[in-house]
Design an enzyme around this catalytic site. Structure first.
Site, PDB file in Angstrom:
ATOM      1  N   GLU A 174       0.812  -1.212   0.000  1.00 43.34           N
ATOM      2  CA  GLU A 174       0.000   0.000   0.000  1.00 43.34           C
ATOM      3  C   GLU A 174       0.845   1.260   0.000  1.00 43.34           C
ATOM      4  OE1 GLU A 174      -3.971  -1.643   2.231  1.00 43.34           O
ATOM      5  OE2 GLU A 174      -2.398  -0.846   3.490  1.00 43.34           O
TER       6      GLU A 174
ATOM      7  N   CYS B 262       3.462   8.529   1.579  1.00 40.90           N
ATOM      8  CA  CYS B 262       3.992   7.538   2.516  1.00 40.90           C
ATOM      9  C   CYS B 262       4.232   6.255   1.716  1.00 40.90           C
ATOM     10  CB  CYS B 262       2.964   7.335   3.629  1.00 40.90           C
ATOM     11  SG  CYS B 262       3.490   6.178   4.876  1.00 40.90           S
TER      12      CYS B 262
ATOM     13  N   CYS C 151       6.273  -7.040   7.008  1.00 38.02           N
ATOM     14  CA  CYS C 151       7.458  -6.643   7.768  1.00 38.02           C
ATOM     15  C   CYS C 151       7.837  -7.803   8.675  1.00 38.02           C
ATOM     16  CB  CYS C 151       7.146  -5.396   8.609  1.00 38.02           C
ATOM     17  SG  CYS C 151       8.597  -4.755   9.467  1.00 38.02           S
TER      18      CYS C 151
ATOM     19  N   CYS D  65       6.442  -5.495  15.496  1.00 38.96           N
ATOM     20  CA  CYS D  65       6.170  -4.575  16.602  1.00 38.96           C
ATOM     21  C   CYS D  65       4.728  -4.823  17.044  1.00 38.96           C
ATOM     22  CB  CYS D  65       6.362  -3.134  16.164  1.00 38.96           C
ATOM     23  SG  CYS D  65       8.048  -2.829  15.621  1.00 38.96           S
TER      24      CYS D  65
ATOM     25  N   CYS E 215       1.687  -2.706  15.726  1.00 41.30           N
ATOM     26  CA  CYS E 215       1.641  -2.380  14.290  1.00 41.30           C
ATOM     27  C   CYS E 215       0.943  -3.475  13.501  1.00 41.30           C
ATOM     28  CB  CYS E 215       3.049  -2.179  13.762  1.00 41.30           C
ATOM     29  SG  CYS E 215       3.112  -1.914  11.980  1.00 41.30           S
TER      30      CYS E 215
ATOM     31  N   GLY F 132       6.769  -2.064   6.008  1.00 35.71           N
ATOM     32  CA  GLY F 132       8.113  -2.611   5.955  1.00 35.71           C
ATOM     33  C   GLY F 132       9.156  -1.796   6.683  1.00 35.71           C
ATOM     34  N   GLU F 133      10.307  -2.418   6.869  1.00 27.26           N
ATOM     35  CA  GLU F 133      11.440  -1.765   7.514  1.00 27.26           C
ATOM     36  C   GLU F 133      12.447  -1.409   6.409  1.00 27.26           C
ATOM     37  OE1 GLU F 133      12.652  -0.461  10.446  1.00 27.26           O
ATOM     38  OE2 GLU F 133      14.293  -0.079   9.064  1.00 27.26           O
TER      39      GLU F 133
ATOM     40  N   SER G  47      12.118   6.275   7.923  1.00 25.33           N
ATOM     41  CA  SER G  47      11.817   5.890   9.298  1.00 25.33           C
ATOM     42  C   SER G  47      12.307   4.468   9.556  1.00 25.33           C
ATOM     43  CB  SER G  47      10.306   5.963   9.523  1.00 25.33           C
ATOM     44  OG  SER G  47       9.987   5.492  10.812  1.00 25.33           O
TER      45      SER G  47
ATOM     46  N   SER H 272      11.755   5.114  15.238  1.00 20.84           N
ATOM     47  CA  SER H 272      10.590   4.673  15.995  1.00 20.84           C
ATOM     48  C   SER H 272      11.040   4.250  17.382  1.00 20.84           C
ATOM     49  CB  SER H 272       9.911   3.507  15.267  1.00 20.84           C
ATOM     50  OG  SER H 272       9.374   3.961  14.051  1.00 20.84           O
ATOM     51  N   LEU H 273      11.104   5.192  18.290  1.00 21.91           N
ATOM     52  CA  LEU H 273      11.625   4.914  19.629  1.00 21.91           C
ATOM     53  C   LEU H 273      10.545   4.250  20.502  1.00 21.91           C
ATOM     54  CD1 LEU H 273      14.145   5.216  21.376  1.00 21.91           C
ATOM     55  CD2 LEU H 273      13.240   7.418  22.161  1.00 21.91           C
ATOM     56  N   HIS H 274       9.441   4.946  20.706  1.00 18.68           N
ATOM     57  CA  HIS H 274       8.229   4.402  21.340  1.00 18.68           C
ATOM     58  C   HIS H 274       8.321   4.014  22.811  1.00 18.68           C
ATOM     59  CE1 HIS H 274       6.595   4.559  17.385  1.00 18.68           C
ATOM     60  NE2 HIS H 274       7.173   3.480  16.933  1.00 18.68           N
TER      61      HIS H 274
ATOM     62  N   ASN I 110      -3.187   4.154  16.616  1.00 26.50           N
ATOM     63  CA  ASN I 110      -4.315   3.867  15.734  1.00 26.50           C
ATOM     64  C   ASN I 110      -4.744   2.432  15.931  1.00 26.50           C
ATOM     65  OD1 ASN I 110      -4.687   6.352  14.249  1.00 26.50           O
ATOM     66  ND2 ASN I 110      -2.652   5.966  13.422  1.00 26.50           N
TER      67      ASN I 110
ATOM     68  N   CYS J 215      -1.114   5.611  10.333  1.00 22.20           N
ATOM     69  CA  CYS J 215       0.111   4.881  10.719  1.00 22.20           C
ATOM     70  C   CYS J 215      -0.230   3.543  11.329  1.00 22.20           C
ATOM     71  CB  CYS J 215       0.872   5.616  11.808  1.00 22.20           C
ATOM     72  SG  CYS J 215       1.564   7.141  11.313  1.00 22.20           S
TER      73      CYS J 215
HETATM   74  N1  SAH Z   1       9.298   0.135   9.795  1.00 25.57           N
HETATM   75  C1  SAH Z   1       9.551   1.517   9.929  1.00 25.57           C
HETATM   76  C2  SAH Z   1       8.691   2.385   9.056  1.00 25.57           C
HETATM   77  C3  SAH Z   1       7.227   2.012   8.911  1.00 25.57           C
HETATM   78  S1  SAH Z   1       6.212   2.187  10.327  1.00 25.57           S
HETATM   79  C4  SAH Z   1       9.424   1.934  11.372  1.00 25.57           C
HETATM   80  O1  SAH Z   1       8.928   1.167  12.173  1.00 25.57           O
HETATM   81  O2  SAH Z   1       9.861   3.039  11.681  1.00 25.57           O
HETATM   82  C5  SAH Z   1       5.848   3.927  10.359  1.00 25.57           C
HETATM   83  C6  SAH Z   1       5.488   4.459  11.737  1.00 25.57           C
HETATM   84  O3  SAH Z   1       4.178   4.104  12.116  1.00 25.57           O
HETATM   85  C7  SAH Z   1       6.407   3.946  12.821  1.00 25.57           C
HETATM   86  O4  SAH Z   1       6.809   4.972  13.693  1.00 25.57           O
HETATM   87  C8  SAH Z   1       5.492   2.996  13.523  1.00 25.57           C
HETATM   88  O5  SAH Z   1       5.966   2.754  14.791  1.00 25.57           O
HETATM   89  C9  SAH Z   1       4.181   3.695  13.475  1.00 25.57           C
HETATM   90  N2  SAH Z   1       3.048   2.836  13.792  1.00 25.57           N
HETATM   91  C10 SAH Z   1       2.937   1.531  13.540  1.00 25.57           C
HETATM   92  N3  SAH Z   1       1.744   1.051  13.977  1.00 25.57           N
HETATM   93  C11 SAH Z   1       1.089   2.084  14.522  1.00 25.57           C
HETATM   94  C12 SAH Z   1      -0.214   2.226  15.118  1.00 25.57           C
HETATM   95  N4  SAH Z   1      -1.054   1.208  15.222  1.00 25.57           N
HETATM   96  N5  SAH Z   1      -0.568   3.457  15.551  1.00 25.57           N
HETATM   97  C13 SAH Z   1       0.265   4.500  15.407  1.00 25.57           C
HETATM   98  N6  SAH Z   1       1.486   4.424  14.843  1.00 25.57           N
HETATM   99  C14 SAH Z   1       1.908   3.234  14.406  1.00 25.57           C
HETATM  100 FE1  SF4 Z   2       7.698  -3.222  10.873  1.00 28.42          FE
HETATM  101 FE2  SF4 Z   2       7.765  -0.580  11.418  1.00 28.42          FE
HETATM  102 FE3  SF4 Z   2       5.507  -2.022  11.802  1.00 28.42          FE
HETATM  103 FE4  SF4 Z   2       7.614  -2.414  13.393  1.00 28.42          FE
HETATM  104  S1  SF4 Z   2       6.380  -0.509  13.188  1.00 28.42           S
HETATM  105  S2  SF4 Z   2       6.337  -4.031  12.462  1.00 28.42           S
HETATM  106  S3  SF4 Z   2       9.295  -2.142  11.976  1.00 28.42           S
HETATM  107  S4  SF4 Z   2       6.486  -1.627   9.846  1.00 28.42           S
END
Ligand code: SAH
Ligand code: SF4
Length: 415
Positions: free
Chosen positions: A122, A135, A142, A146, A149, A211-212, A243, A265-267, A344, A387
């Site tokens: 997508e 985006c 991926c 995480c 995600c 994806g990463e 990212s 993506s620290l989180h 989200n 996201c």
């Molecule tokens: N794999 C890379 C880039 C894609 S994810 C990464 O993880 O950075 C893009 C962003 O969306 C990342 O910061 C990810 O942590 C965030 N993200 C993933 N799932 C989410 C969700 N359910 N709600 C809000 N942000 C989310």
């Molecule tokens: Fe992959 Fe980024 Fe989603 Fe983590 S947040 S599963 S690295 S797409």
């Protein structure tokens, strides 16, 4: 259908480069989309042109491809008429197939796309008053899982090729009517009126789709080099952000070989919590990650690193977490900004979004610590474009259902 090997799904893995830059096509022709100028030149030479001709034609074709968005050799008016069928017999200029295009009530657009070998991925376009951000996905699925995600729950994973990555940008410009005058009408004639751009709509790119990107480093680098090429799409590296969830060993190369803005993506700010929600942390911990950020080539106060922080209720959203975040970013003396992302939700997700009051309070603490920490407004939630919601609708909707919807849409347009 072309045959593509799928990556296995090993969980945490080291970068898996895909050497192949050309996906074989059933008709034997080669898709030029995503290939660098020199590679196009070599292919032309291999197909029989002499060195000088190959170089000239490659330059011309590259120009038509990326400056004008042309997909038909017949439209390349400065190439001899006899030469065009020769090219068309051997080469194509492709685009990813569009399976479905959706439009959110807030203007966000999402496209479900398909590779030649049938994998769905997508891309999302997010218009704002002063910019338009695309985006872009780097992989189908991926491997990193995480926990918050949706993409991480996808079963199928394959790296996208440079052509499939650049193809997203090309497709977005097609859809936005953004090619300079000279876009071709149906008859293949040059037509000024066909150009309908109302200013540059697509101004920024974020590698934040599926994806990463640093697990598909070579292809992402080659694709972004084309996107940045001054003779083509010519997007400035300052308008591109990559990212990563924290693939530490690839971060320096990202700065050196691509040179785009970095988002991380620290989180979470403690090992326990980050291990749980961003499992790659077990391999590359927070200290290592922040050190790699401090060493990131090109980062400065003018070009800050963005730290993404998804707000998960009672998981990572306390006052203490906010204060620790400030302390860590200061400790490493990072030119940083923090992006707070309201979680989200998606069906079956194990977390909830923090309350708006909690997010505001968290944001204030970070601001008071001297670091900008805006809260990102979720966009395109109604079409699952926000996201972390990206996961091909193909898994949720049947083909028949999509066909039905397309037919209904067509009827509405006709009516
Ligand atoms: N794999 C890379 C880039 C894609 S994810 C990464 O993880 O950075 C893009 C962003 O969306 C990342 O910061 C990810 O942590 C965030 N993200 C993933 N799932 C989410 C969700 N359910 N709600 C809000 N942000 C989310
Ligand atoms: Fe992959 Fe980024 Fe989603 Fe983590 S947040 S599963 S690295 S797409």
């Amino acid at each position: 259908m072309a045959d593509t090997n799928l990556m296995s799904i090993p969980g945490q893995v080291d970068p898996v480069p895909v050497a192949r830059d050309i996906t074989p096509r059933a008709d034997g022709r080669t898709d030029l989309l995503g290939l660098p100028r020199e590679r196009i030149r070599d292919l032309f030479a291999e197909a029989g042109l002499d060195a000088k001709q190959a170089k000239l034609r490659a330059k011309q074709v590259f120009h038509w491809l990326y400056l004008r968005g042309v997909t038909d050799f017949d439209a390349m008016t400065d190439i001899a008429k006899t030469m065009r069928p020769w090219l068309a017999e051997r080469f194509v200029i492709g685009r990813p197939d569009v399976v479905e295009a959706q439009h959110s009530t807030d203007g966000t657009r999402k496209w479900l796309l398909k590779t030649d070998d049938g994998h769905e991925f997508e891309m999302v376009f997010i218009p704002d008053a002063d910019r338009g951000t695309l985006c872009v996905s780097s992989q189908v699925g991926c491997t990193l899982n995480c926990r918050f995600c949706h993409t991480g729950t996808m079963r199928l994973v394959r790296n996208l090729t440079p052509g499939e990555i650049v193809g997203q940008v090309m497709l977005a410009r097609d859809a936005l009517g953004e090619w300079p005058k000279g876009a071709m009408d149906d008859l293949g004639e040059e037509s000024e009126s066909a150009y309908t751009s109302d200013g540059r709509l697509l101004t920024n790119i974020v590698m934040m789709g599926m994806g990463e990107p640093l697990y598909n480093f070579d292809n992402v680098r080659d694709a972004l080099r084309i996107v940045m090429d001054g003779d083509g799409l010519a997007l400035s590296k300052r308008r591109i952000t990559l990212s990563t969830s924290g693939v530490v060993p690839m971060m320096a190369r990202c700065g050196e070989e691509i040179g785009v803005n970095l988002a991380v993506s620290l989180h979470a700010v403690t090992k326990d919590v980050r291990d749980e929600i961003v499992p790659i942390n077990k391999k590359y911990g927070i200290e290592e990650l922040l050190q790699a950020c401090a060493d990131y080539p090109g980062a400065s106060n003018a070009r800050r690193i963005t730290f993404e922080y998804v707000m998960l209720k009672d998981k990572n959203d306390s006052d203490e977490d906010a204060r620790e975040l400030v302390r860590l970013l200061r400790q490493y003396d990072l030119p940083a900004k923090v992006n707070l992302i309201p979680f989200n939700p998606w069906g079956g997700a194990p977390y909830e979004c923090s309350t708006p009051e909690r997010i505001k309070r968290f944001s204030n603490i970070v601001f008071e610590g001297g670091i900008s920490a805006p809260v990102r407004t979720p966009r395109g939630r109604d079409i699952d474009a926000a996201c972390g919601q990206l996961k091909t609708t193909a898994e949720k909707k049947s083909r028949a259902q999509r066909d039905r919807e397309a037919a209904e849409k067509a009827q509405t347009v006709e009516a």
